[in-house]
Scaffold this motif. Structure first.
Motif, PDB file in Angstrom:
ATOM      1  N   HIS A 115     -40.385  26.684   7.937  1.00  0.00           N
ATOM      2  CA  HIS A 115     -39.284  25.977   7.059  1.00  0.00           C
ATOM      3  C   HIS A 115     -38.600  26.739   6.454  1.00  0.00           C
ATOM      4  O   HIS A 115     -38.308  27.043   5.893  1.00  0.00           O
ATOM      5  N   ARG A 117     -34.525  27.726   5.152  1.00  0.00           N
ATOM      6  CA  ARG A 117     -33.387  27.919   4.394  1.00  0.00           C
ATOM      7  C   ARG A 117     -32.333  28.728   3.983  1.00  0.00           C
ATOM      8  O   ARG A 117     -33.167  29.994   3.696  1.00  0.00           O
ATOM      9  N   THR A 143     -38.004  23.315  11.275  1.00  0.00           N
ATOM     10  CA  THR A 143     -36.195  22.179  10.471  1.00  0.00           C
ATOM     11  C   THR A 143     -35.689  23.939   9.715  1.00  0.00           C
ATOM     12  O   THR A 143     -36.801  24.875   8.927  1.00  0.00           O
ATOM     13  N   GLU A 145     -32.225  23.801   6.654  1.00  0.00           N
ATOM     14  CA  GLU A 145     -31.190  24.073   5.702  1.00  0.00           C
ATOM     15  C   GLU A 145     -30.522  24.721   5.246  1.00  0.00           C
ATOM     16  O   GLU A 145     -31.085  25.792   5.259  1.00  0.00           O
ATOM     17  N   VAL A 173     -31.723  20.116  11.537  1.00  0.00           N
ATOM     18  CA  VAL A 173     -31.395  20.885  10.594  1.00  0.00           C
ATOM     19  C   VAL A 173     -30.478  19.818   9.624  1.00  0.00           C
ATOM     20  O   VAL A 173     -29.747  19.217   9.952  1.00  0.00           O
ATOM     21  N   SER A 174     -30.650  20.458   8.483  1.00  0.00           N
ATOM     22  CA  SER A 174     -29.841  19.541   6.990  1.00  0.00           C
ATOM     23  C   SER A 174     -28.470  20.391   6.412  1.00  0.00           C
ATOM     24  O   SER A 174     -29.437  21.802   6.462  1.00  0.00           O
ATOM     25  N   ASN A 176     -25.496  20.860   4.032  1.00  0.00           N
ATOM     26  CA  ASN A 176     -25.317  20.251   3.329  1.00  0.00           C
ATOM     27  C   ASN A 176     -24.129  20.592   3.083  1.00  0.00           C
ATOM     28  O   ASN A 176     -22.903  21.570   3.852  1.00  0.00           O
TER      29      ASN A 176
END
Length: 437
Positions: A115, A117, A143, A145, A173-174, A176
């Motif tokens: 995960h 970032r 996943t 971010e 994928v998040s 922002n």
């Protein structure tokens, strides 16, 4: 020295998917359409309208002129709409694929968590962020971010119109909302760690008025946002000035106690202080998307075709981790930094392969380095001398460590460089382990 406790490990099926993509890479159709739709909304005309294409071509020509300028004339910006469209049409396809290649290598090295970032610094219209979305879109379960920042409102408008919908389409994928900020002075508390990967892609060379030390200070400040297992990825074009400038920043970061994970290896544990270091690698040819084909359909179309990957990069860590770890050097090997004392002699040495083939079948040439070089050093294998004992020089990948036995040293006065001549009796074998080219 720590790697992610929950590393991103690819299944055989996921590896196959990535390899299929890299065998003939291209901008995914969905992403291609999002770019075309954005151009349509931005211009009020079809993306392939003749006037639109002519204006994008003019912006590409202008960007090239500014890029190759030097000193005060080199002012690269994307403050106008057509500058961004030109970037999307000419630069984005190659930068997208090369980012995915570098992500894949980080994954193969076990440097990225399941995960992830990511912080995309100086994100432009979102090529790096889109690459993260596309790469993870071929995985089952992991996943990511993504946070991003850029100074240009035009860039962020394109980012929001393209990357956000592409991420929604992929669903893994998040992304922002990108931050409008000067990367040199982001607002306090606007970014919150911990990031597993911080990327500066084709950014540092565009910072006007900053020298290598100041750029290193900037990168080091961002490195403070890394997780304990995180990495910084610096990426620049392979053009001589930007590539050598990257290595100058890299050297300054080593002085600030960051560690180079790849591609460089300091075999003698000595600070690297080369006079000039131009090193890069290539990649698979990128299939041009429809926009690039349309731009290249007119007169002098070659000026708008950009499909070759040539990239300089550095992966840096704050925990001392390096690609090869501790390397045991054989006895009686010569440092490349003292070749001036061995001109005309047969020597043993160890070094990393730091280029692709820059010669030909008659005279194979690759750049080599051990971290002690003051002047560039090249390994030269004449075609007639190639045999089973020395051809590993050509089979090795970028960054692989090599052991040379019985190679002859020559000095090239015209170029002010050294050559290590690999003859019929020279043996070239692997040195150490490691797995990131």
């Amino acid at each position: 020295m720590t790697r992610p406790s929950d590393p991103l490990l690819l299944s055989p099926e996921e590896i196959k998917k990535q390899e299929i993509f890299f065998s003939s890479p291209r901008v995914p159709r969905r992403l291609e359409r999002l770019i075309e739709e954005y151009i349509g909304r931005k211009t009020g005309k079809a993306w392939d309208d003749r006037v639109v294409l002519d204006r994008i071509r003019a912006a590409v020509i202008a960007q090239k002129g500014r890029y190759w300028a030097r000193g005060r004339d080199r002012k690269i910006s994307y403050e106008k709409g057509y500058d961004v469209l030109a970037y999307l049409g000419y630069h984005a396809p190659v930068y997208l694929v090369q980012t995915e290649l570098l992500l894949h290598r980080l994954v193969k090295n076990g440097l990225l968590p399941r995960h992830l970032r990511v912080l995309d610094v100086g994100c432009g219209p979102g090529v790096v962020s889109a690459a993260v979305v596309d790469y993870f879109g071929r995985l089952d379960g992991p996943t990511a971010e993504v946070a991003a920042l850029d100074l240009s409102e035009e860039n962020l408008e394109a980012y929001t119109a393209i990357v956000g919908p592409y991420a929604e389409h992929k669903g893994v994928v998040s992304v922002n909302e990108p931050l409008l900020a000067d990367l040199r002075h982001p607002p306090e508390d606007a970014l919150s760690g911990q990031f597993d990967l911080i990327v500066f892609s084709n950014v540092l060379n565009e910072l006007q008025g900053l020298g290598p030390e100041e750029k290193a200070d900037l990168v080091a400040r961002y490195a403070g946002l890394l997780s304990s297992e995180g990495s910084v990825l610096l990426v620049e074009p392979a053009e001589k000035a930007t590539s050598t400038g990257l290595r100058e920043v890299q050297c300054a970061l080593v002085e600030k106690e960051l560690t180079v994970y790849a591609p460089c290896t300091y075999l003698w544990d000595a600070p690297c202080k080369p006079e000039r270091c131009w090193t890069f690698e290539g990649g698979p040819e990128v299939r041009p998307p429809r926009l690039m084909e349309a731009l290249a359909s007119g007169r002098e179309g070659y000026r708008f075709k950009n499909t070759d990957i040539k990239v300089s990069y550095a992966v840096l860590r704050t925990d001392g981790l390096t690609r090869w770890g501790t390397v045991a050097r054989p006895g009686k090997v010569v440092r490349l930094g003292v070749l001036s004392s061995h001109v005309g002699r047969q020597v043993n040495l160890c070094a990393a392969r730091m280029s692709g083939e820059i010669g030909d079948e008659k005279r194979h040439v690759v750049k080599v380095c051990d971290g002690t070089t003051k002047k560039p050093v090249y390994a030269v294998l004449p075609g007639y001398a190639r045999n089973k004992g020395n051809e590993y020089l050509l089979a090795a990948e970028y960054g692989d460590l090599l052991l040379f036995r019985n190679a002859k040293v020559k000095y090239n006065k015209d170029e002010d460089t050294y050559s290590v001549i690999v003859g019929k009796k020279t043996k070239v074998t692997p040195l150490g382990g490691g797995d990131m080219p």
